[in-house]
Scaffold this motif. Sequence first.
Motif, short mmCIF file in Angstrom:
data_model
loop_
_atom_site.label_atom_id
_atom_site.label_comp_id
_atom_site.label_asym_id
_atom_site.label_seq_id
_atom_site.Cartn_x
_atom_site.Cartn_y
_atom_site.Cartn_z
N SER A 24 0.87 -1.14 -0.18
CA SER A 24 0.47 0.32 -0.05
C SER A 24 0.86 1.48 0.49
CB SER A 24 -0.72 0.26 1.29
OG SER A 24 -1.74 -0.90 1.33
N ALA A 49 0.90 4.10 -3.01
CA ALA A 49 0.67 5.69 -3.33
C ALA A 49 1.66 6.72 -3.14
CB ALA A 49 0.87 6.15 -1.47
N THR A 86 1.64 6.43 -7.00
CA THR A 86 0.25 7.11 -7.27
C THR A 86 1.08 9.02 -7.33
OG1 THR A 86 -0.65 5.49 -6.57
CG2 THR A 86 -1.84 7.73 -6.84
#
Length: 552
Positions: free
Chosen positions: A348, A352, A355
Motif C-alpha cells: 500500500s 501510494a 500514485t
Amino acid sequence: MADRFRVTLAQLNPVVGDLTGNAGQAHDAWKQGRAAGADLVALPEMFITGYNAQDLVMKPAFHAAAIQEVRALAVACAEGPALAIGGPWVEGTELFNAYFILKGGRIASTVTKHHLPNETVFDEMRIFDVGALGGPYAVGNVRIGSPICEDAWHEDVAETLAETGAEFLLVPNGSPYYRNKFETRLNHMVARVIETGLPLIYLNMVGGQDDQVFDGGTFALNPGGELALQMPLFEESVTHVDLERGDAGWRIVPGVEHAHPDPYEQDYRVMVIALRDYMAKSGFKKVLLGLSGGVDSAIVAAIAVDALGADNVRCVMLPSEFTSDESLADAEAVARALGCRYDHVPISEGRAAITRTLAPLFEGLQPDLTEENIQSRLRGLLLMAMSNKFGEMLLTTGNKSEVAVGYATIYGDMAGGYNPIKDLYKTRVFETCRWRNAHHRPWMKGPAGEVIRPNIIDKPPTAELREDQKDSDSLPDYPELDALLRILVDEDGSIEDCVAAGFDRATAKKVENLIYISEYKRFQSAPGVRLTKGAFWLDRRYPIVNRWRDPG
C-alpha cells in the motif's frame, strides 16, 4: 555362435553442454555393465552433448569437443563390453546426429540419423544433415540395427536393417514427454517389430531440459509385439537385459514391467522434475514466489516444495487494500501446510508513492487498468528485488488459460525465471490441486496430506486488483474458456470448429482475438514445462504482429 547376449541399458539424465560430466555418467554405466558381464552397454541419443542442445550443436568448437570426448571415452572403455552412445559427427562439411559403437579403444562403427524431425519442439533439419540408410553393426557375432529415434517411427530404416542382416533392433532416443505419448511410442515400435519380425529395445533418456522433460519408460518387445520388459518412467535406471537365440532367432528374456502412473500423476511429476532440473542445471538452489491465496500460486508452491524441499522455498504475500482477509488466511495456510518460509510484504505505501509520482501526468484522467497493473508491477519489482538480494529464482504462476489470452501483467506477475504450470489449463489446475491433496509419493519432498485447503480450490478466481473483481468479469468461465482454447490452440482449429462444438460465435472470436494480441506477452514470458503438444514456445510459433483473424 553365441546363444546369449546381454545389453546394459542406461536410462540416464545428461546435462546439455556438460561433455565431461555426461562422459562420466556413460563410463559409470559401462563399468556396471562390465561387472554384470554385458556384451554391450547402451546410452540414449545425443547423450554426450545432452539433448535437446538445439543450435549449440552447430558451433564448430562444441561439436569438435564432443567428438573428442567420445574418442577419449572409447579409450577409457577399451577393455570390456562395447559402448553405444549418441553424439554429433562430422564428415567433410556435413554434421550428423550419430550413434557410435565404441570397441577396442576406438569408434568402431557410426550410425547416422536418416529421418530428421522438423516439427513441434524439434528443428533437426536446421541443425543436421540427412544420414544414409545403412546396415547393422556387429558386436561379437551379433548384428544389431539402431534406428535413431525418429528413424524408428518410419518403416524404411528398420526394414533396410532387417534386410541387411540385423538380428535385433536397439533404438536410442531423446523423446520428450507429452500427455499420453507412451502409447504413441509403443504403437510405432510394435509396428516395427511386426514388420521386421525382430526383437526391439526402445531406450529413452530421463530428466528436464528447459521446457522439455524426457520421461524414460524404456521398454523391450519380442516378435509379435509382446512386451518383454518396461523400465520405470522418470527415474534414472541401469538395467541388464538378456537375449537368447533359439531356432526362431533372438528373443528377449522377460524382465520387470514397471507400471505407469495415471495422467495426473505423470503431469505432476513432470512439473516437479522440470523445476528441479532447471534449477540444478542452471545453478540455482532456492526459489521464491508471490503467494496470493489463489489456486495457481498454491499449486506452484506445492510443486516447488516437492521439487526442492521446504527449506528452499520462500512464499511472499504482497497485499493491497483490495486483498481480502480470506486470501490472506488462505495464503498463510498454504505456506504453513507446506512448511516453507512465509513473508508478509504490504504494497500500500509503495503504491501510494507511485500514485503521487504519476499524479501530475495523469491529472484529469480517470483511473483504469493502468492503476490496477501498477499493483501487479510493484509486486514484480519487490519480488525481483528479493530474488536479487537472496539469490532465489522467482517463479511465475500463470496458468495456460491466462497465458493464452494475456490475462496477466507483463513486467508484473509475469516477471520471473520459470513457470511450472505454463502448460496447465485453469480447469486442470483445480483438478491437480485435488490430486496433490489426495496423493503423496516418495519422490515428493513436501508433506503428505491436504496442503491446499478446499476453500482455495472452490472459491471464484480473482486477481483482486479492484473491489469485488472476478476473472469472469473479463473472461468466459474457465470451463468454457478452456474448451475453446483446446480447439483454437491445442487442435489449431477454426471459429467454425468452435461453433460446431456448440460455442457462441462471438465468444469464440473474442477468445481468438485475445490469443493473437497476446503473442507479444508470450514472447517475453518465462519458460515453462511442456505437458502437451500444444505448449506455448516451440510447439506453437506465431508472428507477434498479425492482423489476420478467422473470418468464420
